[in-house]
Design an enzyme around this catalytic site. Structure first.
Site, mmCIF file in Angstrom:
data_model
loop_
_atom_site.group_PDB
_atom_site.id
_atom_site.type_symbol
_atom_site.label_atom_id
_atom_site.label_comp_id
_atom_site.label_asym_id
_atom_site.label_seq_id
_atom_site.Cartn_x
_atom_site.Cartn_y
_atom_site.Cartn_z
ATOM 1 N N GLN A 185 -4.763 -1.240 9.558
ATOM 2 C CA GLN A 185 -4.724 -2.582 8.974
ATOM 3 C C GLN A 185 -5.365 -3.595 9.927
ATOM 4 O OE1 GLN A 185 -3.443 -3.344 5.793
ATOM 5 N NE2 GLN A 185 -4.330 -5.349 6.202
ATOM 6 N N LYS A 221 0.841 -1.204 0.000
ATOM 7 C CA LYS A 221 0.000 0.000 0.000
ATOM 8 C C LYS A 221 0.877 1.255 0.000
ATOM 9 C CE LYS A 221 -3.978 -2.182 2.110
ATOM 10 N NZ LYS A 221 -4.584 -2.670 3.352
ATOM 11 N N ASP A 253 -11.355 3.439 3.979
ATOM 12 C CA ASP A 253 -11.739 2.029 3.903
ATOM 13 C C ASP A 253 -13.263 1.878 3.900
ATOM 14 O OD1 ASP A 253 -9.908 0.031 3.572
ATOM 15 O OD2 ASP A 253 -9.357 -0.116 5.691
#
Ligand code: NDP
Length: 298
Positions: free
Chosen positions: A98, A54, A121
């Site tokens: 994460q 990422k 997200d």
């Protein structure tokens, strides 16, 4: 019939390039690059790989990457304090924590602490709620990526029968919501669904997000259906091999003989997830800076 392969890898590469161009012109207008903060707690090897890729993809897309690696024994309060700091930092447009987090940390509490306008997200309940009632929100990256592949392939989805297998908050439910918004007739199947093969057989669009290797059999598919395989499953290694093969939730070889189009695993949905994360960060940057962006173009 031999299905067309939906090349998610190529689509994602084009999306990342487009995002990079828009990010460069954002930087000219705003005097700063869009910024994405990624927080990793602990040493989980798979998460470390994700975070590294990422970060690399963020920089390649002309954005600023802020990585925070915290030890496994980080207290929940410490993580919440970091999220608050990132919420307040004007250089940061998107925050991604994460998952999974270590067991002693309440994941829901951490997601709830992220400012909804930086929740790239799309996991915050505010964004899930906005999606459910049709308001502008951040949509989870994997289902939004699936939707891009579907509309690219099929155009207008109005009236098509769609069956989503899986009802998780990060894939199945938002996927169903997006399909509904696109006027498909949507069924959500799950582990308690009766006669799953019959349910799937009526679908023009099948999205499999289960996590069971090659569960969806070719004879479950309507001839010509478009199949989006979200699953990522590793088979046990073959003799003499160190690692098993990666497969999806659909029996790909068989399904290819019946479907009209299908995403492969790997190289289908997987690459879309990071590309859409960058896209969401670009959108967040424009919204946060009050700079216009036609969100349809990305
Ligand atoms: P979850 O485990 O959270 O959800 C799985 C869903 O599948 C549940 O709703 C479950 O039903 C349903 N299910 C389980 N067994 C069956 C069955 N036998 N028949 C029908 N439905 C069943 O998984 P996720 O949604 O997080 O992920 C799904 C898959 O997608 C995984 O393989 C994951 O690795 C992959 N994934 C891939 C991503 C990518 O970037 N390509 C990103 C995210 C996930 P119930 O609710 O009743 O338990």
């Amino acid at each position: 019939m031999t299905a067309q392969i939906i090349d998610g890898k190529a689509f994602a590469a084009r999306l990342r390039e487009r995002v990079g161009e828009f990010a460069a012109s954002f930087a000219e207008k705003a005097g700063r690059k869009p910024g994405l903060a990624v927080v990793l707690v602990g040493e989980d090897p798979a998460s470390q790989v994700y975070v590294r890729s990422k970060g690399k993809a963020t920089i390649e897309a002309n954005m600023e990457s802020f990585e925070h690696r915290l030890p496994d024994d980080t207290e929940e309060a410490g993580l919440l304090a970091l999220v608050e700091e990132l919420n307040a930092d004007p250089a940061i447009d998107g925050i991604l924590v994460q998952l999974p987090l270590p067991d002693h940390i309440n994941e829901q509490a951490v997601i709830a602490a992220i400012a909804p306008d930086k929740d790239v997200d799309g996991f915050h309940v505010i964004n899930a709620g906005r999606l459910a009632v049709g308001q502008r929100s951040f949509v989870p990256c994997t289902p939004l990526g699936c939707m891009m592949l579907l509309t690219d392939r099929l155009g207008d989805l109005s009236g098509l029968e769609a069956v989503v297998i899986g009802r998780s908050n990060i894939v199945g439910k938002p996927m169903a919501q997006l399909l509904l918004d696109a006027n498909a007739t949507v069924t959500i199947a799950h582990s308690r669904t009766k006669n799953l093969p019959d349910v799937v057989r009526r679908a023009d669009i099948v999205v499999a997000a289960v996590g069971r290797a090659e569960m969806v059999q070719p004879d479950w598919l309507k001839e010509g259906a478009t199949v989006i395989d979200v699953g990522i499953n590793r088979l046990p290694p073959e003799p003499g091999k160190e690692k098993g093969r990666l497969v999806g939730d659909v029996d790909f070889a068989g399904a290819q003989q019946r479907a009209g189009a299908i995403t492969p695993v790997p190289g289908g949905v997987g690459p879309m997830t990071i590309a859409v994360l960058l896209r969401n960060t670009l959108v967040a940057a424009h919204r946060n800076a009050g700079i216009d962006l036609s969100e349809d173009v990305v």
